[in-house]
Structure formats: structure tokens, C-alpha cells
Motif scaffolding. Structure first.
Motif, PDB file in Angstrom:
ATOM      1  N   PHE A 117     -11.560  19.053 -35.856  1.00 31.66           N
ATOM      2  CA  PHE A 117     -12.959  18.700 -36.044  1.00 31.66           C
ATOM      3  C   PHE A 117     -13.053  17.618 -37.124  1.00 31.66           C
ATOM      4  O   PHE A 117     -13.269  17.913 -38.301  1.00 31.66           O
ATOM      5  N   PRO A 118     -12.876  16.353 -36.717  1.00 34.42           N
ATOM      6  CA  PRO A 118     -12.723  15.260 -37.689  1.00 34.42           C
ATOM      7  C   PRO A 118     -14.000  14.837 -38.398  1.00 34.42           C
ATOM      8  O   PRO A 118     -13.945  14.156 -39.414  1.00 34.42           O
ATOM      9  N   VAL A 119     -15.169  15.206 -37.854  1.00 37.34           N
ATOM     10  CA  VAL A 119     -16.433  14.788 -38.466  1.00 37.34           C
ATOM     11  C   VAL A 119     -17.355  15.990 -38.613  1.00 37.34           C
ATOM     12  O   VAL A 119     -17.146  17.040 -37.990  1.00 37.34           O
ATOM     13  N   ALA A 120     -18.381  15.824 -39.416  1.00 39.26           N
ATOM     14  CA  ALA A 120     -19.360  16.896 -39.605  1.00 39.26           C
ATOM     15  C   ALA A 120     -20.071  17.206 -38.289  1.00 39.26           C
ATOM     16  O   ALA A 120     -20.370  16.314 -37.509  1.00 39.26           O
ATOM     17  N   GLU A 121     -20.302  18.491 -38.040  1.00 37.75           N
ATOM     18  CA  GLU A 121     -21.003  18.970 -36.855  1.00 37.75           C
ATOM     19  C   GLU A 121     -20.293  18.582 -35.555  1.00 37.75           C
ATOM     20  O   GLU A 121     -20.923  18.327 -34.529  1.00 37.75           O
ATOM     21  N   SER A 122     -18.961  18.563 -35.606  1.00 41.24           N
ATOM     22  CA  SER A 122     -18.165  18.135 -34.443  1.00 41.24           C
ATOM     23  C   SER A 122     -18.499  18.930 -33.191  1.00 41.24           C
ATOM     24  O   SER A 122     -18.700  18.356 -32.104  1.00 41.24           O
ATOM     25  N   GLN A 123     -18.524  20.259 -33.314  1.00 40.54           N
ATOM     26  CA  GLN A 123     -18.750  21.101 -32.142  1.00 40.54           C
ATOM     27  C   GLN A 123     -20.145  20.883 -31.563  1.00 40.54           C
ATOM     28  O   GLN A 123     -20.310  20.811 -30.337  1.00 40.54           O
ATOM     29  N   MET A 124     -21.140  20.735 -32.424  1.00 38.54           N
ATOM     30  CA  MET A 124     -22.506  20.493 -31.954  1.00 38.54           C
ATOM     31  C   MET A 124     -22.617  19.148 -31.230  1.00 38.54           C
ATOM     32  O   MET A 124     -23.286  19.042 -30.200  1.00 38.54           O
ATOM     33  N   LEU A 125     -21.950  18.149 -31.770  1.00 36.12           N
ATOM     34  CA  LEU A 125     -21.973  16.836 -31.128  1.00 36.12           C
ATOM     35  C   LEU A 125     -21.260  16.874 -29.788  1.00 36.12           C
ATOM     36  O   LEU A 125     -21.728  16.286 -28.800  1.00 36.12           O
ATOM     37  N   TYR A 126     -20.133  17.575 -29.737  1.00 31.77           N
ATOM     38  CA  TYR A 126     -19.370  17.711 -28.491  1.00 31.77           C
ATOM     39  C   TYR A 126     -20.195  18.426 -27.430  1.00 31.77           C
ATOM     40  O   TYR A 126     -20.284  17.970 -26.283  1.00 31.77           O
ATOM     41  N   ASP A 127     -20.812  19.534 -27.810  1.00 27.90           N
ATOM     42  CA  ASP A 127     -21.639  20.289 -26.865  1.00 27.90           C
ATOM     43  C   ASP A 127     -22.823  19.458 -26.403  1.00 27.90           C
ATOM     44  O   ASP A 127     -23.220  19.516 -25.234  1.00 27.90           O
ATOM     45  N   GLY A 128     -23.401  18.665 -27.308  1.00 34.13           N
ATOM     46  CA  GLY A 128     -24.576  17.875 -26.966  1.00 34.13           C
ATOM     47  C   GLY A 128     -24.284  16.752 -26.005  1.00 34.13           C
ATOM     48  O   GLY A 128     -25.060  16.500 -25.075  1.00 34.13           O
ATOM     49  N   MET A 129     -23.165  16.059 -26.204  1.00 35.09           N
ATOM     50  CA  MET A 129     -22.858  14.902 -25.348  1.00 35.09           C
ATOM     51  C   MET A 129     -22.328  15.301 -23.982  1.00 35.09           C
ATOM     52  O   MET A 129     -22.423  14.536 -23.025  1.00 35.09           O
ATOM     53  N   GLY A 130     -21.758  16.484 -23.874  1.00 39.32           N
ATOM     54  CA  GLY A 130     -21.235  16.943 -22.593  1.00 39.32           C
ATOM     55  C   GLY A 130     -19.788  16.527 -22.360  1.00 39.32           C
ATOM     56  O   GLY A 130     -19.296  15.573 -22.966  1.00 39.32           O
ATOM     57  N   LYS A 131     -19.117  17.226 -21.470  1.00 42.26           N
ATOM     58  CA  LYS A 131     -17.685  16.997 -21.235  1.00 42.26           C
ATOM     59  C   LYS A 131     -17.396  15.638 -20.611  1.00 42.26           C
ATOM     60  O   LYS A 131     -16.347  15.048 -20.865  1.00 42.26           O
ATOM     61  N   LEU A 132     -18.302  15.142 -19.762  1.00 43.22           N
ATOM     62  CA  LEU A 132     -18.049  13.856 -19.105  1.00 43.22           C
ATOM     63  C   LEU A 132     -17.966  12.742 -20.137  1.00 43.22           C
ATOM     64  O   LEU A 132     -17.027  11.933 -20.130  1.00 43.22           O
ATOM     65  N   ASN A 133     -18.938  12.691 -21.036  1.00 40.94           N
ATOM     66  CA  ASN A 133     -18.945  11.680 -22.091  1.00 40.94           C
ATOM     67  C   ASN A 133     -17.773  11.888 -23.027  1.00 40.94           C
ATOM     68  O   ASN A 133     -17.073  10.938 -23.405  1.00 40.94           O
ATOM     69  N   ALA A 134     -17.522  13.133 -23.397  1.00 38.17           N
ATOM     70  CA  ALA A 134     -16.462  13.442 -24.364  1.00 38.17           C
ATOM     71  C   ALA A 134     -15.072  13.142 -23.819  1.00 38.17           C
ATOM     72  O   ALA A 134     -14.132  12.920 -24.587  1.00 38.17           O
ATOM     73  N   GLY A 135     -14.942  13.110 -22.506  1.00 38.66           N
ATOM     74  CA  GLY A 135     -13.632  12.905 -21.900  1.00 38.66           C
ATOM     75  C   GLY A 135     -13.241  11.455 -21.734  1.00 38.66           C
ATOM     76  O   GLY A 135     -12.114  11.170 -21.299  1.00 38.66           O
ATOM     77  N   HIS A 136     -14.140  10.525 -22.065  1.00 39.76           N
ATOM     78  CA  HIS A 136     -13.849   9.108 -21.909  1.00 39.76           C
ATOM     79  C   HIS A 136     -13.866   8.399 -23.264  1.00 39.76           C
ATOM     80  O   HIS A 136     -14.501   8.851 -24.213  1.00 39.76           O
ATOM     81  N   PHE A 137     -13.179   7.270 -23.319  1.00 40.57           N
ATOM     82  CA  PHE A 137     -13.200   6.452 -24.526  1.00 40.57           C
ATOM     83  C   PHE A 137     -14.574   5.786 -24.650  1.00 40.57           C
ATOM     84  O   PHE A 137     -15.243   5.530 -23.650  1.00 40.57           O
ATOM     85  N   THR A 138     -14.970   5.499 -25.861  1.00 41.00           N
ATOM     86  CA  THR A 138     -16.270   4.876 -26.081  1.00 41.00           C
ATOM     87  C   THR A 138     -16.296   3.463 -25.503  1.00 41.00           C
ATOM     88  O   THR A 138     -15.275   2.768 -25.489  1.00 41.00           O
ATOM     89  N   ASN A 139     -17.458   3.051 -25.022  1.00 43.95           N
ATOM     90  CA  ASN A 139     -17.600   1.705 -24.445  1.00 43.95           C
ATOM     91  C   ASN A 139     -18.654   0.886 -25.177  1.00 43.95           C
ATOM     92  O   ASN A 139     -19.108  -0.145 -24.679  1.00 43.95           O
ATOM     93  N   TYR A 140     -19.047   1.329 -26.359  1.00 42.68           N
ATOM     94  CA  TYR A 140     -20.106   0.639 -27.104  1.00 42.68           C
ATOM     95  C   TYR A 140     -19.501  -0.437 -27.997  1.00 42.68           C
ATOM     96  O   TYR A 140     -18.658  -0.146 -28.843  1.00 42.68           O
ATOM     97  N   PRO A 141     -19.961  -1.698 -27.841  1.00 46.84           N
ATOM     98  CA  PRO A 141     -19.398  -2.833 -28.592  1.00 46.84           C
ATOM     99  C   PRO A 141     -19.638  -2.733 -30.104  1.00 46.84           C
ATOM    100  O   PRO A 141     -20.370  -1.854 -30.574  1.00 46.84           O
TER     101      PRO A 141
END
Length: 474
Positions: A117-141
Motif C-alpha cells: 500500500f504505497p500511498v495513503a488510502e490505497s485500498q479505498m482508491l483501489y476499490d473506488g477505481m475498480g479492477k479494470l482501471n487498476a489493472g492497466h497502466f496510467t494513460n494520463y499525460p
């Protein structure tokens, strides 16, 4: 009669509409779930109707309209986005940067699945974004990432605090768009109130301010760049254009369109377009300079994250939008059904590879056939190119339309304004647990859009051209 009483009596209708909008926005921001489709459609339809009436009624009172744009946005300040969960990933990326991680090199899943859990509220952020988003690399410039990092810097342990910071950034960007948008409209001899077809549009307020989509920041840089380009400050324009690309990649497809704007160099102090050899040479050198500055500036912005792994991860993630994801498409869905009758499966893998090629050819065709010599022609070509891309894309999320809407402000075309209303139909996909789309609803959305598009671009414009030619011949 007291001045305040006279003011209230004179403005009772618009004030009633304003008060109604505020109540509707409060309900939208704090008492709506995206699966409640009746309430969603009712609120949005009412807000769109009131927005249209307000802009038409108050188009000579720009200061009042500006205050309304600010007031309506402040309603959302403390609201958690309710139509999109992407903001959880924004917060994650920003906090990763402050912890010293390169967000492009790690998926969220790679940490959570191993119990890290590298950042604060890691589990909450993971649950909020969903597995599909969490399973891919970020694409935001990178400029997106900078905004995320600013939110983490000021609210590194509070999801709501991060939301508020990001929302303030987007609101600031919208008012930057107001400033440069009005200036550009005046230079193009277009009524400056037209900017409020974008700024007061409930679609923009809800999708950008409400749901924290950073198209608003990209649009700010794009409009600023176009204003500078029109003013002859092409060097500064190129740097700002790079900032737009580094926020969202969409403006990349506009780069070829400026070719004739430079090569057929237009002197800002004259009305004629110089086409002598010397002026063409000067224009071509300016074009090379513009492209060079855009390229160098963009590379500098990406440089802090650069590595071979970054290139692999980023290109792979961007490719997903063409070959893996399907949502609210139009022509693609028709092509997919035709393909099913021949092959029967995985049509997106084939069609998704073809779409970028078709779009590139279309961009080049528009570049060399329309020959954009003026800023108005350039913006109109941008509108056509981006429309074609979204008409053929496999995925068209609602907030994508915001760029079409701002470009249309500088033209006579209204189909993006209509689309900014009908796009709400795409949210009906969330009525069921598997988020499957009702293709009849998608067909209704695009039937309306294509009807308006065909009327404006083919029928109405062709009729106008014939009428002008008839008058000239007589």
C-alpha cells in the motif's frame, strides 16, 4: 420604489431560472446515483432547457453570465463525483508521484495484489477505481499528472480534499477559457456571448467541474494557443499548444491542419493572402519552426517520466482505446455487426487497427483539400476532423464531446451543442450491473446527431452556397 425592489421586479424571470438551476445542480451533485436514470434525465433536461433560456435572455449581460458560471460551479465544490470513478486513479497517480514512483511504470493492481500500500488510502482508491482501471497502466499525460500531484501535495490524506483541489484547477482553467475565448471571438467578429454556449452548458459543468475530467484544462491551453496563433505570436502559441497535448493527446490530430495557415502566410495587418514565392518561403519556415517548438516542448514535458519501459507501457495503454474498449460508438458498431456476419468474433481487433489509418487519411485530406488559410477555416477543420474521429471511434465517453463543443463556438455549427444534450443517453448503460449498452438508445442518440449534422453540413450549407452563387450570377 426602492432600487433593490425595482431590480428584483425587472429580473424576476431570470432570477427564478437561476434559483431553479442552483437547486437542480445541488440535487445533481449531492443526491443522485448514476443508476437512477429517470432522475438523471429529468435533472439534465431541465438544466439544459434553463441554460438555453438564460443564455438567450441574458446574452447582452456578460458580467451576469460570468457570475452564473462561477456560482453554478461552486455548487459542486464539496461533492464526490457521481457519474465517473476515474478521479480515484487521478488521486492515486498524484500520490505515487509524491512518493517518488513513476506512475507510468506500475499498475495499481501490481501493488494491491501483493499486499503493498504505497500511498495513503490505497485500498479505498483501489476499490473506488475498480479492477479494470487498476489493472492497466496510467494513460494520463504529464500536465494531467502535475494536476494530480498538486492535489496530493495539498490533500495527501483526504480523498475529498484531493477532489476539491482538482476541482479548483478545472474551474480556474474554465475561466482561462472564458478570457481567451472571448478575445478570440471578438477578433473573429463573432458575438462574445457565444462562449457561454460552452461555459454555462450543464454538460460542461457536470462533466468537467462535477466529474473532474481534465478536458477543461486541455481546452484552456488549446483556445489560448489559437488566440496567440491568430494574433501572430506563433512561437508562444506552439509552446502553449504543447501544453495542451501534454494534458490530453487529442490536439495531436490538429497539427497537420495548420499547414496552409502558415504556408499561405496571412499578414495580420492586411486583408489579402500573400501567395508569392517569398511569402510562401517565409510561411514554410514559420511552419517548421512551429512544429519544432511543439515537438521539443512536448518532449521536454514528457522527459521526467521517460524510459524504454514508459514507452512500451504508454503505447500499449493508448492502444487499448482502439482495440479493447467499446462504448457509445456509432459507425464502429455498424461495422462490427457486419464483421460478425463474416467472421463472428473479436471484430474490434481488426477494425480497431483500421480506424487510426482512416482517421489519419481523413486529416490529411482535410488539410490539403480545405487549405485552411484563416483562423475560422482552421477551427472549422478541427471541428470536422474531431467529429470524424468520434463518429468512427470504438469509445466515445461523454466528456470527449467537450472539445467539439468549444470548437463549435467559433463556427456556425450547432450539432456539437445538440450532442452535448443527447450524450446523456449514454449513461443509461449503467442501469444494469454489467454496464451493457442498449443499442436502441445508442441508435436514438446518433440518429439525432447525424440528422442535425447532415442538415447543417450537407443540406443547409449546400443550399446557402447555391443561393449565394445565384445572387452573384444575377
Amino acid at each position: 420604489m426602492l432600487p433593490k425592489t425595482a431590480f428584483l421586479k425587472r429580473n424576476k424571470t431570470p432570477l427564478f431560472w437561476v434559483f431553479s438551476c442552483i437547486l437542480l445542480y445541488i440535487s445533481f451533485a449531492y443526491d443522485l446515483h448514476r443508476t437512477d436514470y429517470i432522475k438523471l434525465l429529468t435533472l439534465f433536461t431541465a438544466l439544459f432547457f434553463l441554460f438555453y433560456k438564460l443564455v438567450n435572455l441574458l446574452k447582452t449581460r456578460l458580467v451576469f453570465l460570468t457570475w452564473l458560471a462561477f456560482i453554478f460551479r461552486t455548487v459542486f465544490i464539496l461533492a464526490i463525483p457521481n457519474l465517473s470513478q476515474d478521479f480515484y486513479r487521478f488521486i492515486w497517480d498524484g500520490r505515487m508521484i509524491l512518493e517518488g514512483f513513476n506512475p507510468y511504470l506500475h499498475t495499481v493492481e501490481s501493488f494491491i495484489s501483493t499486499g503493498k500500500f504505497p500511498v495513503a488510502e490505497s485500498q479505498m482508491l483501489y476499490d473506488g477505481m475498480g479492477k479494470l482501471n487498476a489493472g492497466h497502466f496510467t494513460n494520463y499525460p504529464p500536465i494531467n499528472q502535475l494536476c494530480f500531484a498538486i492535489a496530493a501535495l495539498f490533500a495527501g490524506k483526504s480523498i475529498l480534499g484531493s477532489v476539491v483541489v482538482m476541482r479548483l484547477i478545472i474551474i480556474a482553467a474554465d475561466f482561462g477559457t472564458l478570457v481567451f475565448g472571448k478575445k478570440l471571438l471578438l477578433k473573429l467578429n463573432i458575438p462574445s456571448y457565444h462562449i457561454f454556449w460552452y461555459l454555462l452548458n450543464p454538460f460542461i459543468i457536470i462533466e468537467l467541474t462535477g466529474n473532474l475530467h481534465f478536458e477543461g484544462v486541455m481546452i484552456f491551453f488549446l483556445i489560448w494557443s489559437l488566440y496567440l496563433l491568430h494574433s501572430g505570436k506563433w512561437q508562444f502559441s506552439a509552446v502553449i499548444f504543447a501544453l495542451s497535448i501534454a494534458t490530453k493527446l487529442v490536439p495531436l490530430m490538429f497539427l497537420p491542419l495548420v499547414f496552409y495557415w502558415f504556408v499561405k502566410y496571412k499578414n495580420s495587418s492586411a486583408t489579402e493572402v500573400f501567395e508569392t514565392k517569398s511569402f510562401k518561403t517565409i510561411g514554410f519556415l514559420k511552419l517548421i519552426g512551429f512544429y519544432s517548438l511543439v515537438g521539443i516542448s512536448t518532449l521536454v514535458l514528457f522527459a521526467p517520466f521517460f524510459s524504454t519501459q514508459f514507452i512500451n507501457n504508454y503505447t500499449k495503454t493508448v492502444g487499448l482505446w482502439f482495440q479493447n474498449f467499446e462504448f457509445n460508438a456509432s459507425i464502429y458498431y455498424i461495422a462490427r455487426e457486419i464483421g460478425y456476419s463474416f467472421r463472428g468474433y473479436n471484430e474490434i481487433a481488426t477494425i480497431g487497427k483500421t480506424i487510426p489509418v482512416i482517421v489519419i487519411l481523413f486529416v490529411l485530406g482535410v488539410t490539403f483539400l480545405r487549405k485552411n488559410k484563416t483562423t475560422t477555416q482552421l477551427i472549422t477543420s478541427m471541428l470536422f476532423v474531431l467529429s470524424f474521429y468520434y463518429f468512427t471511434a470504438t469509445t466515445v465517453h461523454p466528456w470527449y464531446i467537450s472539445t467539439l463543443l468549444i470548437l463549435s463556438v467559433f463556427t456556425n455549427y450547432k450539432f456539437p451543442l445538440v450532442w452535448s444534450f443527447t450524450i446523456i443517453l449514454s449513461y443509461l448503460a449503467y442501469l444494469n450491473t454489467n454496464n451493457s449498452e442498449n443499442l436502441w438508445i445508442i441508435a436514438l442518440e446518433y440518429l439525432i446527431i447525424y440528422s442535425v449534422f447532415i442538415w447543417e453540413v450537407l443540406i443547409k450549407e449546400n443550399f446557402s452556397n447555391k443561393h449565394i452563387n445565384h445572387l452573384n450570377n444575377n
